[in-house]
Design an enzyme around this catalytic site. Structure first.
Site, short mmCIF file in Angstrom:
data_model
loop_
_atom_site.label_atom_id
_atom_site.label_comp_id
_atom_site.label_asym_id
_atom_site.label_seq_id
_atom_site.Cartn_x
_atom_site.Cartn_y
_atom_site.Cartn_z
N CYS B 83 0.84 -1.20 0.00
CA CYS B 83 0.00 0.00 0.00
C CYS B 83 0.88 1.25 0.00
O CYS B 83 1.62 1.48 -0.94
CB CYS B 83 -0.98 -0.04 1.17
SG CYS B 83 -2.31 1.17 1.01
N HIS B 183 -3.79 -4.94 0.14
CA HIS B 183 -3.33 -5.41 1.44
C HIS B 183 -3.39 -6.93 1.50
O HIS B 183 -4.44 -7.49 1.84
CB HIS B 183 -4.21 -4.83 2.55
CG HIS B 183 -3.99 -3.37 2.77
ND1 HIS B 183 -3.05 -2.91 3.66
CD2 HIS B 183 -4.54 -2.29 2.20
CE1 HIS B 183 -3.05 -1.58 3.64
NE2 HIS B 183 -3.94 -1.17 2.75
N GLU B 185 -2.28 -8.80 3.69
CA GLU B 185 -2.54 -9.22 5.08
C GLU B 185 -4.02 -9.14 5.42
O GLU B 185 -4.45 -9.59 6.48
CB GLU B 185 -1.69 -8.39 6.06
CG GLU B 185 -2.16 -6.97 6.34
CD GLU B 185 -1.85 -5.96 5.24
OE1 GLU B 185 -1.41 -6.37 4.13
OE2 GLU B 185 -2.07 -4.75 5.46
#
Lengths: 251, 201
Positions: B83, B183, B185
Site C-alpha cells: 500500500c 493489502h 494481510e
C-alpha cells in the site's frame, strides 16, 4: 464494485451484546470468538464498536481488541471512545485497520478528523453516524443513540468528507436492532450526499432487507449484526442469496 | 541471512505492522521488527508496510534514522512494499504537497481520479500484465484495497486493477523489488499465499 458484507460487533467487553434501539443489552458471546466465527463464515470485513466506553468515559480496552484481531485476515474497523491521535495510533497497533470515531468528533473536536486523516491517511478514518429521525430532518446522535448533538446528518456527512474522512458508517437509532428493515431513504440520501464509501447498518431482519437496501441505495457495504448473532443465517447464505439476486458480492 | 528472516520496517506511529506480522507468520515466515537501522543486519528480506500519508511516512523514516539504511538495503534484498509502502518506492509523492520518495521505481504517487467513490475500498481482481514469482498462482484472486492515491508508472507494472472503468497499477516489480497497492494481510488465503511466495523468493 462488489458490495461488502460486514459483520458488526457491538461490544461491552468482553462480550458482544445486541442492543435494541441501542438499549437493553443482551449478551451474544465473546467478541474474540464471534470475530473468528464470522471470519470463517466469509465476512469481507469486521467492525468492532465498544459501545460503552464513550458513555462510561472509560479507557479503551486495547487487549480485548487485540484478542479479537488475532485470527483475522480481513479488514478490521474499531471504534468506541476514541478521543485522541494517540488512541488512533494505539488502535492501529492493536490490530485495527481503520478507526471509527463519533462522539468526540461530533460533540467536541471535529478537527480530529482532519488531523487523523493527515497522519494515518483518509482511508483509515471512518466516521460513525448515528442518525435519529425527526419530523423533516435527521439528527446526529452519540453515545449509542443517547445524546443529541444538534447537527444535521446530511450536513455533517458532507463536512466530515471535506475534513478528510475516508468512509461513513451509517447507523440509524430508530431502526437498529429491530430487524424490520433499513431506513432506505436515509441510506440513499447519505450515499448520494458524499463521494466517499458509505457502509449502512441498522435494520437487517431478513435477507430481502439487504437486497432491498443494495438495490435502492447502493451503499459500498452493508453491516449485519442481529441476523448473524441470532444464527438466523450465515454470511455465506447472505452472499449466496445476493448473488442469486444479481447483486455482486465477493465469493 | 540463511535463516530467511523478514525485516518488517516499523516507522513512527503510522505503521500497521501488527496485522502484517501475523500474516507473514501464518505463511510460515519469521519476522523481525526493524525499529532502528542496526536491526537490518541479519534480515534477508524486507517488508515496508504503510498506513498514512506519503509525506508523513517519509518524514518518519527520516526522523527514525531508517531512511538511508533502508535505501541501501533494498538494493540487495528482496523487498515488498505494501500500500503506502509501495507508493513510497516511487520518485515523488503528491499527498499533502510534493515529497521525495525512495526513488527505486520511476513512478509518482498521485490522487486517484475515477468515476466512483474515493477512497477505493473493497476487494478487486488483479489482472497480471507481467507474471512474477510473487504473484504466482494468484492470477485470478481478489485482494483488499483501501487507498486514495495510486502509483503512476509505465515501465514496471506487474498487474493492473479495474475500478469503475479506471485501470490503475495494483502491483509493480523491478528486479527484486515488489510493490502491491492492495493489502495481502487483509485478503484471506490469497494474501497468505502471496506472503508464502515472498518467503520462497
Amino acid at each position: 464494485m462488489k458490495t461488502r458484507i460486514i459483520a458488526k460487533l457491538d461490544v461491552k467487553p468482553p462480550y458482544v451484546v445486541k442492543p435494541v434501539h441501542f438499549e437493553g443489552l443482551r449478551k451474544v458471546g465473546l467478541s474474540a470468538e464471534l470475530a473468528k466465527k464470522y471470519y470463517e463464515q466469509g465476512a469481507d470485513e469486521l467492525i468492532y464498536i465498544d459501545i460503552v466506553s464513550s458513555l462510561y468515559q472509560r479507557e479503551i480496552l486495547f487487549e480485548e481488541i487485540e484478542r479479537a484481531a488475532n485470527e483475522l485476515f480481513i479488514p478490521f474497523g474499531v471504534g468506541g471512545g476514541v478521543k485522541t491521535i494517540e488512541d488512533f495510533s494505539r488502535l492501529f497497533h492493536s490490530g485495527a485497520d481503520k478507526v471509527v470515531i463519533n462522539t468526540s468528533a461530533v460533540q467536541e473536536n471535529p478537527d480530529i478528523i482532519n488531523e487523523a486523516a493527515k497522519i494515518f491517511g483518509n482511508q483509515a478514518v471512518v466516521v460513525n453516524v448515528e442518525a435519529k429521525k425527526w419530523d423533516g430532518w435527521y439528527e446526529c446522535y452519540t453515545d449509542c443513540g443517547r445524546i443529541k448533538s444538534g447537527r444535521d446528518v446530511f450536513e455533517w456527512v458532507k463536512e466530515v468528507e471535506q475534513r478528510g474522512a475516508g468512509e461513513i458508517f451509517l447507523q440509524c437509532v430508530d431502526a437498529d436492532g429491530r430487524q424490520r428493515g433499513f431506513d432506505l431513504r436515509l441510506a440513499k440520501k447519505v450515499v448520494d450526499s458524499v463521494n466517499i464509501p458509505v457502509v449502512v447498518a441498522s435494520g437487517a431482519g431478513k435477507l430481502e432487507d439487504i437486497k432491498e437496501l443494495v438495490e435502492y441505495a447502493n451503499p459500498s457495504g452493508v453491516a449485519i449484526a442481529s441476523l448473524l448473532h441470532y444464527d438466523k443465517c450465515t454470511i455465506k447464505e447472505i452472499k449466496e442469496y445476493l448473488r442469486n439476486n444479481s447483486i455482486e458480492v465477493l465469493k | 541471512m540463511s535463516d530467511n528472516t523478514i525485516g518488517l520496517v516499523n516507522y513512527g506511529i503510522t505503521g500497521n505492522i501488527h496485522s502484517i506480522k501475523k500474516a507473514v507468520e501464518k505463511a510460515g515466515g519469521k519476522v523481525k521488527i526493524i525499529n532502528k537501522k542496526e536491526d537490518f543486519v541479519d534480515v534477508s528480506k524486507i517488508v515496508i508496510p504503510g498506513v498514512g500519508s506519503f509525506k508523513d511516512a517519509m518524514e518518519e523514516l527520516r526522523n527514525d534514522d531508517l531512511l538511508d539504511a533502508l535505501k541501501e538495503k533494498i538494493k540487495t534484498r528482496p523487498t515488498l512494499g505494501i500500500c503506502l509502502g509501495m507508493q513510497i518506492l516511487s520518485t515523488l509523492g503528491f499527498e499533502y504537497g510534493k515529497t521525495e520518495g525512495l526513488d527505486v521505481i520511476k513512478a509518482e504517487a498521485k490522487p486517484m481520479i475515477v468515476d466512483g467513490k474515493v477512497p477505493h475500498v473493497g476487494f478487486n481482481k488483479i489482472d497480471v500484465i507481467k507474471p512474477n514469482k510473487l504473484l504466482d498462482g494468484l492470477e485470478n484472486e481478489e485482494f483488499y484495497f483501501m487507498h486514495s492515491y495510486e502509483v503512476v508508472n509505465y515501465t514496471d507494472i506487474a498487474s493492473l486493477t479495474d475500478y469503475n472503468g479506471h485501470k490503475f497499477v495494483s502491483s509493480i516489480q523491478k528486479n527484486n523489488i515488489y510493490g502491491v497497492q492492495f493489502h495481502p494481510e487483509k485478503s484471506r488465503e490469497a494474501g497468505i499465499k502471496l506472503f508464502k511466495n515472498f518467503i520462497e523468493l
